[in-house]
Design an enzyme around this catalytic site. Sequence first.
Site, short mmCIF file in Angstrom:
data_model
loop_
_atom_site.label_atom_id
_atom_site.label_comp_id
_atom_site.label_asym_id
_atom_site.label_seq_id
_atom_site.Cartn_x
_atom_site.Cartn_y
_atom_site.Cartn_z
N ARG A 30 -13.33 5.33 -1.46
CA ARG A 30 -13.19 5.60 -0.03
C ARG A 30 -14.26 6.61 0.36
O ARG A 30 -14.46 7.61 -0.32
CB ARG A 30 -11.80 6.16 0.27
CG ARG A 30 -11.69 6.71 1.69
CD ARG A 30 -10.30 7.18 2.01
NE ARG A 30 -10.34 8.30 2.97
CZ ARG A 30 -9.26 8.85 3.52
NH1 ARG A 30 -8.06 8.41 3.20
NH2 ARG A 30 -9.39 9.86 4.37
N GLU A 34 -11.53 9.30 -2.83
CA GLU A 34 -12.36 9.57 -1.66
C GLU A 34 -13.39 10.66 -1.91
O GLU A 34 -13.36 11.36 -2.93
CB GLU A 34 -11.48 9.93 -0.46
CG GLU A 34 -10.71 11.22 -0.63
CD GLU A 34 -9.58 11.32 0.40
OE1 GLU A 34 -9.61 12.29 1.17
OE2 GLU A 34 -8.69 10.46 0.41
N ASN A 82 -8.57 0.14 7.45
CA ASN A 82 -7.37 0.96 7.64
C ASN A 82 -6.92 0.85 9.09
O ASN A 82 -7.53 1.43 9.99
CB ASN A 82 -7.68 2.41 7.28
CG ASN A 82 -6.48 3.32 7.45
OD1 ASN A 82 -5.36 2.87 7.68
ND2 ASN A 82 -6.71 4.62 7.35
N TYR A 103 0.85 -1.19 0.00
CA TYR A 103 0.00 0.00 0.00
C TYR A 103 0.88 1.24 0.00
O TYR A 103 1.93 1.27 0.66
CB TYR A 103 -0.91 0.01 1.23
CG TYR A 103 -1.82 1.22 1.28
CD1 TYR A 103 -2.89 1.34 0.40
CD2 TYR A 103 -1.60 2.25 2.19
CE1 TYR A 103 -3.72 2.45 0.43
CE2 TYR A 103 -2.42 3.36 2.22
CZ TYR A 103 -3.48 3.46 1.34
OH TYR A 103 -4.29 4.57 1.36
N CYS A 135 -6.40 14.45 6.64
CA CYS A 135 -6.21 13.09 7.11
C CYS A 135 -7.54 12.52 7.60
O CYS A 135 -8.31 13.18 8.31
CB CYS A 135 -5.18 13.08 8.24
SG CYS A 135 -5.02 11.46 9.05
N ASP A 170 -0.69 16.13 5.25
CA ASP A 170 -1.59 15.42 4.36
C ASP A 170 -2.89 16.21 4.19
O ASP A 170 -3.95 15.84 4.70
CB ASP A 170 -1.87 14.03 4.94
CG ASP A 170 -2.77 13.18 4.05
OD1 ASP A 170 -2.80 13.44 2.83
OD2 ASP A 170 -3.42 12.26 4.58
N ASP A 172 -2.99 5.64 -2.82
CA ASP A 172 -3.97 6.63 -2.39
C ASP A 172 -3.96 7.80 -3.37
O ASP A 172 -2.95 8.47 -3.54
CB ASP A 172 -3.58 7.09 -0.98
CG ASP A 172 -4.47 8.18 -0.40
OD1 ASP A 172 -5.40 8.64 -1.09
OD2 ASP A 172 -4.20 8.58 0.74
N HIS A 175 -7.56 4.29 -4.73
CA HIS A 175 -8.86 4.67 -4.15
C HIS A 175 -9.05 6.18 -4.26
O HIS A 175 -8.10 6.96 -4.14
CB HIS A 175 -9.04 4.18 -2.71
CG HIS A 175 -8.02 4.62 -1.72
ND1 HIS A 175 -8.01 5.88 -1.16
CD2 HIS A 175 -6.98 3.96 -1.16
CE1 HIS A 175 -7.01 5.97 -0.30
NE2 HIS A 175 -6.36 4.83 -0.29
N ASP A 189 -6.19 10.38 -3.14
CA ASP A 189 -6.94 11.48 -2.51
C ASP A 189 -8.30 11.66 -3.18
O ASP A 189 -9.03 10.69 -3.34
CB ASP A 189 -6.12 12.77 -2.54
CG ASP A 189 -4.94 12.73 -1.58
OD1 ASP A 189 -4.92 11.86 -0.70
OD2 ASP A 189 -4.04 13.57 -1.71
N GLU A 217 -13.69 4.78 5.84
CA GLU A 217 -12.66 5.33 6.72
C GLU A 217 -13.19 5.60 8.12
O GLU A 217 -14.35 6.01 8.31
CB GLU A 217 -12.12 6.63 6.12
CG GLU A 217 -11.02 7.31 6.93
CD GLU A 217 -9.75 6.50 7.05
OE1 GLU A 217 -9.81 5.39 7.63
OE2 GLU A 217 -8.69 6.96 6.60
#
Length: 318
Positions: free
Chosen positions: A180, A137, A232, A67, A145, A81, A108, A135, A110, A210
């Site tokens: 996500r 989101e 996660n 990952y 985050c 982040d 990731d 993914h 975002d 999440e």
Amino acid sequence: MCPRRRRLPTRVDVGRRPLMLYAQTPAHEKRRLFRDALASGELLRLPGAFNPLSARLIERKGFDGVYISGAVLSADLGLPDIGLTTLTEVAQRAGQIARMTELPAIVDADTGFGEPMNVARTIQTLEDAGLAGTHIEDQVNPKRCGHLDGKEVVDLATATQRIRAAADARRDANFLIMARTDIRAVEGLAATIDRAKALVDAGADAVFPEALRGLGEFEAVATALDVPVLANMTEFGKSALFTVDELRAAGVRMAIWPVSLLRMAMGAAERALDTLLADGALDTQLGAMQHRADLYDLIDYQGYSRFDAGVFDFTVER
């Protein structure tokens, strides 16, 4: 008793890779093998790599995939982040990590780096970089985050547009599109399940809910969906740190530890620097270091030497 694990199949046995440089398994084959592994119903374990060498170590230890965390990529640049990294930065670093291992790598992405057309470009760029999936989101830009307070999510129409654009843009049908959703912290578990179903209808192959609270919530989401669910297991976050066996029993099919290796490495680096300041030397820390012989073995130093000797095995007469 735990079910017997099958290894994620690869063309190259761990520890017996052909000579040098990068992975021998092409990206499209990694994606196919990853899809097969997901279809088996087993829980796949994907620790987070913080650089290409750590990805090779993850492979050597026998995990199922790698990952690549957006938080880690940001931290690697010394940034928080909060959506500051660009598609170019993420794709380049993720590609460097993915090419170093026979394992599939998930990155990731975002919020997809923009509007639906930008999301489409993101997917094709990550395909070209050799990733097995990503993914997208449903946070508002700029994101934050997933385990911090004060998150905001976009409306359902915007969230589904992102996933639809991602699914429509891919050229390799085995490239995994994961949705996500961060709506649990905003509207609760029922809203999480409703949104996850809508994102699957929009084309998501898997769902990453999440910051769930408790195994019961993971089980509720997994039961409600007919696609794999990811957990996660990030430290110091909203979710408890469950074991692989607990997650498997709850119906989870992928687990990530996104920042764990970076946190361990940075903690060790800080302790080493403190020791160097206090003692003026690091001889007391040798036992905590990776030995040079182990590093050389991991990067296949001997293989490079053999290759070099095999190519430059001649002399030029004068």
